[in-house]
Design a protein around this motif. Sequence first.
Motif: not given
Length: 95
Positions: A68, A71-72, A74-79
Amino acid sequence: MRISNEHVARLLEAHLERIQTCGNIRPPSRPGMLQPDAATFSARADDLRAALEAARGGELSDRGQLESLSRSVQRGEYRVPSGSVAEAMLREMSL
């Protein structure tokens, strides 16, 4: 009388030992008396080595969570929270 190489080697060794003991020089060490090489590492190096061994040999029990997170990222959503980054930087500076 036949003189072998072994006989000559023993005589030469005995002669050299007499010369060296007269000059207060220790005789050469024998191959069976060699000391193994040794090294001393810091506590941090030991910690890093243990962590690396654990990372290489350990099984991931949270594989779903890791996928999980992957994936986040790779999508650029991880902060990453800025407080966590600041704490890590301060912790590294104090080492």
